[in-house]
Write a protein that holds these residues in place. Structure first.
Motif, PDB file in Angstrom:
ATOM      1  N   GLU A 178       0.818  -1.199   0.000  1.00  0.00           N
ATOM      2  CA  GLU A 178       0.000   0.000   0.000  1.00  0.00           C
ATOM      3  C   GLU A 178       0.858   1.257   0.000  1.00  0.00           C
ATOM      4  O   GLU A 178       0.367   2.347   0.255  1.00  0.00           O
ATOM      5  CB  GLU A 178      -0.914  -0.015   1.216  1.00  0.00           C
ATOM      6  CG  GLU A 178      -2.244   0.625   0.968  1.00  0.00           C
ATOM      7  CD  GLU A 178      -3.330  -0.055   1.772  1.00  0.00           C
ATOM      8  OE1 GLU A 178      -3.455   0.273   2.958  1.00  0.00           O
ATOM      9  OE2 GLU A 178      -4.020  -0.920   1.204  1.00  0.00           O
ATOM     10  N   ALA A 179       2.158   1.076  -0.240  1.00  0.00           N
ATOM     11  CA  ALA A 179       3.081   2.212  -0.271  1.00  0.00           C
ATOM     12  C   ALA A 179       2.960   3.046   1.004  1.00  0.00           C
ATOM     13  O   ALA A 179       2.697   4.244   0.950  1.00  0.00           O
ATOM     14  CB  ALA A 179       2.837   3.068  -1.512  1.00  0.00           C
ATOM     15  N   CYS A 180       3.140   2.402   2.139  1.00  0.00           N
ATOM     16  CA  CYS A 180       2.951   3.105   3.411  1.00  0.00           C
ATOM     17  C   CYS A 180       4.144   3.974   3.772  1.00  0.00           C
ATOM     18  O   CYS A 180       4.088   4.768   4.703  1.00  0.00           O
ATOM     19  CB  CYS A 180       2.659   2.124   4.534  1.00  0.00           C
ATOM     20  SG  CYS A 180       4.122   1.219   5.088  1.00  0.00           S
ATOM     21  N   GLY A 181       5.251   3.794   3.047  1.00  0.00           N
ATOM     22  CA  GLY A 181       6.398   4.663   3.282  1.00  0.00           C
ATOM     23  C   GLY A 181       7.245   4.287   4.489  1.00  0.00           C
ATOM     24  O   GLY A 181       8.169   5.032   4.853  1.00  0.00           O
ATOM     25  N   ASP A 182       6.921   3.189   5.131  1.00  0.00           N
ATOM     26  CA  ASP A 182       7.685   2.775   6.316  1.00  0.00           C
ATOM     27  C   ASP A 182       7.566   1.257   6.392  1.00  0.00           C
ATOM     28  O   ASP A 182       6.829   0.719   7.217  1.00  0.00           O
ATOM     29  CB  ASP A 182       7.100   3.462   7.560  1.00  0.00           C
ATOM     30  CG  ASP A 182       7.821   3.062   8.836  1.00  0.00           C
ATOM     31  OD1 ASP A 182       8.958   2.552   8.739  1.00  0.00           O
ATOM     32  OD2 ASP A 182       7.239   3.251   9.922  1.00  0.00           O
ATOM     33  N   CYS A 183       8.267   0.598   5.500  1.00  0.00           N
ATOM     34  CA  CYS A 183       8.048  -0.836   5.295  1.00  0.00           C
ATOM     35  C   CYS A 183       8.384  -1.657   6.540  1.00  0.00           C
ATOM     36  O   CYS A 183       9.437  -1.514   7.126  1.00  0.00           O
ATOM     37  CB  CYS A 183       8.868  -1.335   4.105  1.00  0.00           C
ATOM     38  SG  CYS A 183       8.340  -2.976   3.580  1.00  0.00           S
ATOM     39  N   MET A 184       7.435  -2.479   6.916  1.00  0.00           N
ATOM     40  CA  MET A 184       7.611  -3.281   8.128  1.00  0.00           C
ATOM     41  C   MET A 184       7.698  -4.777   7.827  1.00  0.00           C
ATOM     42  O   MET A 184       7.515  -5.613   8.702  1.00  0.00           O
ATOM     43  CB  MET A 184       6.465  -3.004   9.099  1.00  0.00           C
ATOM     44  CG  MET A 184       5.093  -3.337   8.549  1.00  0.00           C
ATOM     45  SD  MET A 184       3.758  -3.054   9.751  1.00  0.00           S
ATOM     46  CE  MET A 184       4.042  -4.393  10.906  1.00  0.00           C
ATOM     47  N   LEU A 185       7.994  -5.103   6.573  1.00  0.00           N
ATOM     48  CA  LEU A 185       8.015  -6.522   6.194  1.00  0.00           C
ATOM     49  C   LEU A 185       9.044  -7.326   6.972  1.00  0.00           C
ATOM     50  O   LEU A 185       8.891  -8.529   7.151  1.00  0.00           O
ATOM     51  CB  LEU A 185       8.248  -6.662   4.686  1.00  0.00           C
ATOM     52  CG  LEU A 185       7.068  -6.263   3.791  1.00  0.00           C
ATOM     53  CD1 LEU A 185       7.469  -6.281   2.322  1.00  0.00           C
ATOM     54  CD2 LEU A 185       5.877  -7.178   4.025  1.00  0.00           C
TER      55      LEU A 185
ATOM     56  N   PRO B 284       0.843  -6.695   6.542  1.00  0.00           N
ATOM     57  CA  PRO B 284      -0.463  -6.606   7.198  1.00  0.00           C
ATOM     58  C   PRO B 284      -1.189  -5.302   6.869  1.00  0.00           C
ATOM     59  O   PRO B 284      -2.376  -5.169   7.156  1.00  0.00           O
ATOM     60  CB  PRO B 284      -0.120  -6.673   8.682  1.00  0.00           C
ATOM     61  CG  PRO B 284       1.253  -6.108   8.774  1.00  0.00           C
ATOM     62  CD  PRO B 284       1.944  -6.426   7.467  1.00  0.00           C
ATOM     63  N   ILE B 285      -0.478  -4.357   6.285  1.00  0.00           N
ATOM     64  CA  ILE B 285      -1.157  -3.100   5.974  1.00  0.00           C
ATOM     65  C   ILE B 285      -2.010  -3.281   4.736  1.00  0.00           C
ATOM     66  O   ILE B 285      -3.175  -2.919   4.702  1.00  0.00           O
ATOM     67  CB  ILE B 285      -0.117  -1.992   5.795  1.00  0.00           C
ATOM     68  CG1 ILE B 285       0.641  -1.950   7.097  1.00  0.00           C
ATOM     69  CG2 ILE B 285      -0.771  -0.668   5.408  1.00  0.00           C
ATOM     70  CD1 ILE B 285       1.558  -0.922   7.338  1.00  0.00           C
ATOM     71  N   ALA B 286      -1.414  -3.886   3.730  1.00  0.00           N
ATOM     72  CA  ALA B 286      -2.153  -4.091   2.491  1.00  0.00           C
ATOM     73  C   ALA B 286      -3.058  -5.319   2.557  1.00  0.00           C
ATOM     74  O   ALA B 286      -4.104  -5.347   1.925  1.00  0.00           O
ATOM     75  CB  ALA B 286      -1.176  -4.243   1.332  1.00  0.00           C
TER      76      ALA B 286
HETATM   77  S1  SF4 Z   1       4.742  -2.403   5.027  1.00  0.00           S
HETATM   78 FE1  SF4 Z   1       3.357  -3.091   3.424  1.00  0.00          FE
HETATM   79  S2  SF4 Z   1       2.422  -1.219   2.655  1.00  0.00           S
HETATM   80 FE2  SF4 Z   1       4.253  -0.612   3.771  1.00  0.00          FE
HETATM   81  S3  SF4 Z   1       5.831  -0.505   2.202  1.00  0.00           S
HETATM   82 FE3  SF4 Z   1       5.970  -2.533   3.138  1.00  0.00          FE
HETATM   83  S4  SF4 Z   1       4.703  -3.850   1.825  1.00  0.00           S
HETATM   84 FE4  SF4 Z   1       4.176  -1.723   1.332  1.00  0.00          FE
END
Ligand code: SF4
Ligand code: SF4
Lengths: 314, 146, 223
Positions: free
Chosen positions: C133-140, C148-150
């Protein structure tokens, strides 16, 4: 032990009484008398009364408004608060407002997704934009900090602390089942004082979940109230078993209610048996009763379960 | 659209896309066609019905054909295993598009056959032409720039 | 890739109502990959629109062109000779492409033919599903490579809600796995379930579109 907040519910639990909470759904309208009537019906039957927050994402009178009406009627409310519709700014602001109005118990939950409302009889608002700025565990942390440290989520301080007696929900049976107790632990670590569980019908299964919680020391740290839904009909049980996540109804129970001569009498009997069964599970500190659109059944059930009169607190 | 057209007399111009394997080896549909008076059809042979693309089907109709018949092999007889199944899915999709623009879904249809004789093929075309006749001429008639 | 799907034809027909000469532009990148706006789709939509218009008793002249990428100025230049012939452009690119054309050719009306829906992967032929979702603060890193955001309907950061269905699907969509169930499974497979014990603090959404219009500036790359 010192009371953190001093609500009736907190007192009851701390004094070691078996707590009773019941759920009160606000009306789909603005008439305060609906809440007042429910208050009259249920007065004295429970230690605290949960007021739901737009359950199934159907617009109803706000939990804050509904809770305040109950409070004015002399009942102690538990204001439910979902993170679906408000961001951290609105949540905290409403919490401060609620506190100012005298509300002191708050149950922090994720809330049904707005698409859930569209699945029932009502239209709901499936096209709504949801918020989910924080999750239910983060909301617990927010409440904890408003009370203990008088600081907001963003770091600004409050003039004075606004302590709430903090509640959380627990669905022990939904997948991934092994993780559910860990999630409970996270809620308690974040600051939950009491827990209300998803409806229990399979007592044996609930007992084993409670054992896990007990082993992790969670039953010492928070008061767990077993959720019990009054089974109005076999059809409702079947529906819940198939459609409500985390609700597992044993087939025998469905059959029993189906073959009963008088469904209502049997439903009351089953509810009382469930209350008695969970009561003796180690770590269970009370029950949270729901009679969906049949709140009038509750006084009789609570009385027959031997839980009346509710204890007085000092 | 010219409302004065007598639908009873209207003889649809059909296009038939067919898989080479669904007709008998020595059958020549074009020759057979001449023997049936009135029936107008253009036959286009394909190596497999799966070669048909949605864009082809839409274009054939947009170019003015009144009806389009896609003939593929029976499900379990396709040389490419899922070829005729894929073709059927595309035909269904294209029919959905025709429905969306209210062109009449029955202008497009898929039939299946194995080792069809000319006669059998003509029967399929005839039955599709009957369905198309009920819809009247394609409003796009004459649209194709030649 | 970015995914999208055709708008309802009726909506497109209504948008183009006043125009006689229209340029239909595809994009051979993401929208081709998700079968919404590549050359094939352009060559399907053009005849379809001609018919749709005719059914309504109108004629429309549609030029077609599919660009390599509709979000790059150099490719968009290829449209320059056609633009004077049309009053409107119907773009089958994602919203980025549509806006690029509108910006480059302010003299014509530009319409979207596609509803851009998400950043997704093709899971199987004919099936795409959201991944980011291009949250700008990737938590993968903390969620074992599952977002979990998308992929959680509630964007929960600390574990599954109580709504996970008995078969492990999300309460909101019976066809989609509860991503938290998947995260927990992957964590267990790595023997790192305790990593999920940490309470993840409220996210700083300011890095995402919630923080205002995103820009990215790299001085070293600027002329
Ligand atoms: S946490 Fe999810 S929404 Fe945010 S950048 Fe990473 S993959 Fe994209
Ligand atoms: S079921 Fe799982 S994916 Fe769906 S909202 Fe709940 S936690 Fe998120």
């Amino acid at each position: 032990m010192r009371l953190r907040v001093g609500t009736r519910l907190e007192n009851i639990l701390q004094e070691g009484h078996f707590a009773v909470t019941v759920e009160v759904g606000p009306p789909r309208g603005a008439n305060p008398d609906v809440m007042r009537k429910k208050a009259d019906l249920l007065r004295g039957c429970a230690d605290a009364f949960n007021v739901t927050d737009n359950q199934t994402a159907v617009v109803r009178m706000s939990s804050l408004g509904g809770a305040k009406i109950l409070l004015d009627e002399g009942l102690e409310p538990v204001m439910q608060m979902t993170v679906r519709d408000r961001n951290r700014i609105a949540l905290q602001s409403d919490l401060l407002g609620a506190w100012a109005l005298g509300l002191r118990n708050c149950l922090c939950i994720s809330g049904d997704h707005q698409k859930a409302g569209a699945q029932g009889k009502l239209k709901g608002h499936p096209g709504a934009k949801n918020v989910y700025d924080v999750d239910s565990i983060q909301l617990i942390s927010i409440l904890k900090n408003l009370g203990d440290k008088a600081v907001q989520e963003g770091g600004d301080s409050l003039d004075e602390p606004a302590p709430f007696f903090i509640g959380a929900a627990w669905t022990p049976f939904a997948p991934p089942e092994d993780f559910r107790v860990i999630r409970l632990a996270k809620k308690i670590k974040a600051g939950a004082d009491f827990i209300q569980t998803q409806a229990v019908f399979d007592v044996a299964r609930f007992k084993s979940s409670m054992e896990k919680a007990h082993k992790m020391g969670l039953t010492e740290k928070a008061a767990i109230l077993a959720g019990i839904i009054v089974p109005k009909s076999a059809g409702m049980l079947r529906y819940m078993n198939n459609n409500v996540p985390g609700v597992d109804v044993p087939e025998d129970l469905i059959k029993r209610l189906k073959s009963a001569k008088d469904t209502q009498t049997e439903a009351v009997k089953i509810t009382i048996e469930l209350i008695e069964a969970v009561r003796f599970i180690p770590g269970v500190k009370g029950v949270h009763l729901q009679a969906i659109e049949a709140e009038e059944m509750l006084p009789e059930i609570i009385k027959k379960a031997g839980l009346l009169p509710r204890p007085k607190i000092a | 659209m010219d409302s004065k057209i007598d639908k009873g007399k209207f003889e649809p111009e059909m296009v038939v896309l067919f898989c080479q394997h669904c007709m008998g080896k020595d059958e020549d549909p074009k020759a057979a066609l001449n023997k049936i008076s009135g029936l107008k059809a253009e036959f286009l042979i394909m190596p497999c019905s799966s070669k048909v693309e949605t864009s082809h089907m839409v274009k054939i109709l947009a170019d003015g054909a009144d009806g389009l018949l896609v003939v593929g092999c029976k499900t379990d007889r396709c040389r490419f295993l899922t070829g005729s199944t894929m073709a059927e899915k595309r035909v269904d999709y294209a029919r959905g598009l025709l429905d969306e623009i209210r062109m009449g879904v029955d202008r497009l249809r898929m039939e299946r056959g194995e080792e069809l004789s000319c006669l059998q093929m003509m029967a399929l075309v005839q039955s599709q032409a009957d369905a198309v006749r009920a819809l009247g001429p394609n409003p796009m008639k004459g649209a194709k720039k030649r | 890739m970015i995914i999208g799907e055709w708008k309802p034809i009726e909506e497109i027909v209504t948008m183009l109502d006043k125009h006689k000469n229209v340029l239909l532009v595809g994009c051979a990148t993401c929208m081709a990959e998700c079968s919404a706006g590549g050359e094939k789709e352009v060559e399907t939509l053009a005849p379809l629109l001609r018919m749709a218009m005719k059914v309504k008793g109108r004629t429309i002249n549609i030029y077609t062109k599919t660009l390599e990428r509709q979000c790059e100025w150099e490719f968009i230049e290829e449209l320059t000779p056609i633009i004077p012939k049309v009053e409107a452009v119907l773009s089958l690119a994602c919203g980025i492409g549509v806006q690029a054309i509108a910006e480059r050719f302010p003299e014509v009306r530009v319409y979207p033919g596609v509803n851009t829906t998400s950043l997704a992967i093709r899971e199987e032929p004919g099936l795409w599903a959201v991944r980011c979702e291009a949250c700008g603060d990737c938590m993968l890193a903390e969620t074992f490579g599952l977002c979990p955001i998308a992929r959680c309907a509630k964007g929960l950061l600390n574990g599954p809600c109580g709504g996970t269905r008995n078969d492990g699907k999300c309460e909101v969509d019976e066809n989609v796995d509860c991503v938290w169930k998947l995260i927990v499974e992957r964590a267990s497979a790595c023997g790192r379930i305790e990593d999920l014990m940490n309470i993840r603090k409220a996210k700083q959404w300011s890095h995402s579109s919630h923080g205002g219009q995103k820009r990215m500036l790299r001085e070293d790359l600027r002329p």
